[in-house]
Design an enzyme around this catalytic site. Structure first.
Site, PDB file in Angstrom:
ATOM      1  N   THR A   1     -53.132 -12.290 -58.427  1.00  0.00           N
ATOM      2  CA  THR A   1     -53.953 -13.375 -57.901  1.00  0.00           C
ATOM      3  C   THR A   1     -53.971 -14.556 -58.856  1.00  0.00           C
ATOM      4  O   THR A   1     -53.838 -15.713 -58.444  1.00  0.00           O
ATOM      5  CB  THR A   1     -55.390 -12.884 -57.648  1.00  0.00           C
TER       6      THR A   1
ATOM      7  N   ASN B   1     -53.822 -10.732 -53.175  1.00  0.00           N
ATOM      8  CA  ASN B   1     -55.229 -10.403 -52.953  1.00  0.00           C
ATOM      9  C   ASN B   1     -55.511 -10.444 -51.456  1.00  0.00           C
ATOM     10  O   ASN B   1     -55.097 -11.379 -50.773  1.00  0.00           O
ATOM     11  CB  ASN B   1     -56.136 -11.395 -53.689  1.00  0.00           C
ATOM     12  N   PHE B   2     -56.220  -9.433 -50.966  1.00  0.00           N
ATOM     13  CA  PHE B   2     -56.555  -9.381 -49.545  1.00  0.00           C
ATOM     14  C   PHE B   2     -58.005  -9.757 -49.268  1.00  0.00           C
ATOM     15  O   PHE B   2     -58.410  -9.815 -48.105  1.00  0.00           O
ATOM     16  CB  PHE B   2     -56.278  -7.984 -48.987  1.00  0.00           C
TER      17      PHE B   2
ATOM     18  N   THR C   1     -49.969  -3.637 -53.680  1.00  0.00           N
ATOM     19  CA  THR C   1     -49.503  -3.314 -55.030  1.00  0.00           C
ATOM     20  C   THR C   1     -49.022  -4.592 -55.706  1.00  0.00           C
ATOM     21  O   THR C   1     -48.378  -5.432 -55.084  1.00  0.00           O
ATOM     22  CB  THR C   1     -48.363  -2.285 -54.970  1.00  0.00           C
TER      23      THR C   1
ATOM     24  N   HIS D   1     -60.786  -7.880 -64.693  1.00  0.00           N
ATOM     25  CA  HIS D   1     -60.567  -6.677 -63.894  1.00  0.00           C
ATOM     26  C   HIS D   1     -60.991  -5.425 -64.664  1.00  0.00           C
ATOM     27  O   HIS D   1     -61.208  -5.464 -65.883  1.00  0.00           O
ATOM     28  CB  HIS D   1     -59.093  -6.543 -63.502  1.00  0.00           C
ATOM     29  N   HIS D   2     -61.045  -4.328 -63.937  1.00  0.00           N
ATOM     30  CA  HIS D   2     -61.302  -3.010 -64.516  1.00  0.00           C
ATOM     31  C   HIS D   2     -60.181  -2.649 -65.499  1.00  0.00           C
ATOM     32  O   HIS D   2     -59.050  -3.145 -65.379  1.00  0.00           O
ATOM     33  CB  HIS D   2     -61.393  -1.957 -63.409  1.00  0.00           C
TER      34      HIS D   2
ATOM     35  N   GLY E   1     -50.587   5.872 -51.443  1.00  0.00           N
ATOM     36  CA  GLY E   1     -51.622   5.806 -52.467  1.00  0.00           C
ATOM     37  C   GLY E   1     -52.976   6.167 -51.894  1.00  0.00           C
ATOM     38  O   GLY E   1     -54.020   5.682 -52.343  1.00  0.00           O
TER      39      GLY E   1
ATOM     40  N   LYS F   1     -56.244  -1.436 -64.598  1.00  0.00           N
ATOM     41  CA  LYS F   1     -55.239  -2.289 -63.951  1.00  0.00           C
ATOM     42  C   LYS F   1     -53.979  -2.333 -64.797  1.00  0.00           C
ATOM     43  O   LYS F   1     -54.033  -2.528 -66.011  1.00  0.00           O
ATOM     44  CB  LYS F   1     -55.803  -3.697 -63.742  1.00  0.00           C
TER      45      LYS F   1
ATOM     46  N   LYS G   1     -58.339   4.915 -55.545  1.00  0.00           N
ATOM     47  CA  LYS G   1     -59.620   4.307 -55.173  1.00  0.00           C
ATOM     48  C   LYS G   1     -59.458   3.293 -54.047  1.00  0.00           C
ATOM     49  O   LYS G   1     -60.224   3.291 -53.083  1.00  0.00           O
ATOM     50  CB  LYS G   1     -60.257   3.662 -56.404  1.00  0.00           C
ATOM     51  N   VAL G   2     -58.460   2.415 -54.172  1.00  0.00           N
ATOM     52  CA  VAL G   2     -58.245   1.433 -53.105  1.00  0.00           C
ATOM     53  C   VAL G   2     -57.659   2.117 -51.873  1.00  0.00           C
ATOM     54  O   VAL G   2     -58.067   1.842 -50.737  1.00  0.00           O
ATOM     55  CB  VAL G   2     -57.331   0.292 -53.578  1.00  0.00           C
TER      56      VAL G   2
END
Length: 245
Positions: free
Chosen positions: A143, A104-105, A76, A132-133, A7, A136, A11-12
């Site tokens: 989370t 979640n990191f 993911t 969230h945006h 990926g 998603k 963006k991530v």
């Protein structure tokens, strides 16, 4: 350590590539996206892969990585209990690879989940709101699901949330996750945010975390990359890496 990203043009994913390239002790090998061959990870002698792709492809990615002895750090979302059991089966059949999957990191998000679990038994009411945006794919977020389950575990034996609602529109009270109401907001301009609201007689407590930029995930991901070889099999979350008590 040689690190690839699945990926990588997302963006991530692009943020992860930059994070790996900036780390003196890590070497970025290759980025793979939709339409690219996963074999590029093998050809480049990649040792650890960071996966920020999509729930629809992540299981195929993991099967390939495990079969080829490549460790995986997965951000993911969309992992059900059944999916996690399948990953455990693959790992048991092919020792040598390790997988860490985290909802979640962001270190602050992980700490907020920990704080919520600690507070849960002291309040009679609790609800979770995740924001969230709009791109998603899943709702509620991983989370929020994990937060609700940690809270429910801490509240075992306590009465359910007081709630006299008897009529209303479907979904108005949110999703029920192990007895904890969880509400999802999707809004342009947001990245990743969560509030846990506690209430009891005469007081409330709000625990909120905001990721205002995707770089907030990098320290946690790189911590997992550096530690993954020390944790055989499947690890859920980065909490075990943070020595939380």
């Amino acid at each position: 350590m040689r690190v690839g990203v699945l990926g990588a043009r997302g963006k991530v994913g692009a943020t992860m590539v930059a994070g790996v390239e900036a780390a003196d002790d890590l070497t970025f090998t290759t980025g793979v996206d939709a339409g690219d061959s996963l074999s590029a990870l093998v050809d480049s002698d990649t040792e650890v892969v960071i996966d920020f792709t999509h729930p629809s492809v992540v299981m195929d990615n993991l099967k390939f990585l495990i079969d080829n002895g490549i460790h995986a750090v997965v951000g993911t979302t969309g992992f059900t209990d059944e999916r996690l059991d399948q990953v455990r089966e693959w790992l048991a059949a092919t020792p040598g690879a390790s997988v860490l999957i985290a909802p979640n990191f962001a270190i602050g998000a992980v700490l907020s989940m920990h704080f919520a679990q600690q507070a849960a038994k002291y309040f009679e009411s609790v609800e979770v709101i995740e924001l969230h945006h709009p791109h998603k794919a899943d709702a509620p977020s991983g989370t929020a699901m994990r937060t609700a389950r940690l809270i429910a575990e801490a509240r075992k034996g306590m009465p359910p949330n007081p709630d006299a609602t008897s009529t209303g529109l479907d979904g108005a009270r949110g999703a029920d996750v192990d007895g904890v109401p969880v509400h999802s907001v999707r809004l342009a301009g947001l990245v990743a945010h969560q509030e846990v609201l506690f209430g009891t007689m005469g007081e409330t407590l709000t625990i909120r975390h905001d990721s205002i930029d995707r770089t907030s995930f990098v320290p946690g991901v790189l911590l997992a990359v550096r530690k993954i070889r020390e944790r055989p099999g499947l690890t859920i979350g980065i909490e075990p890496l943070l020595d939380l008590k």
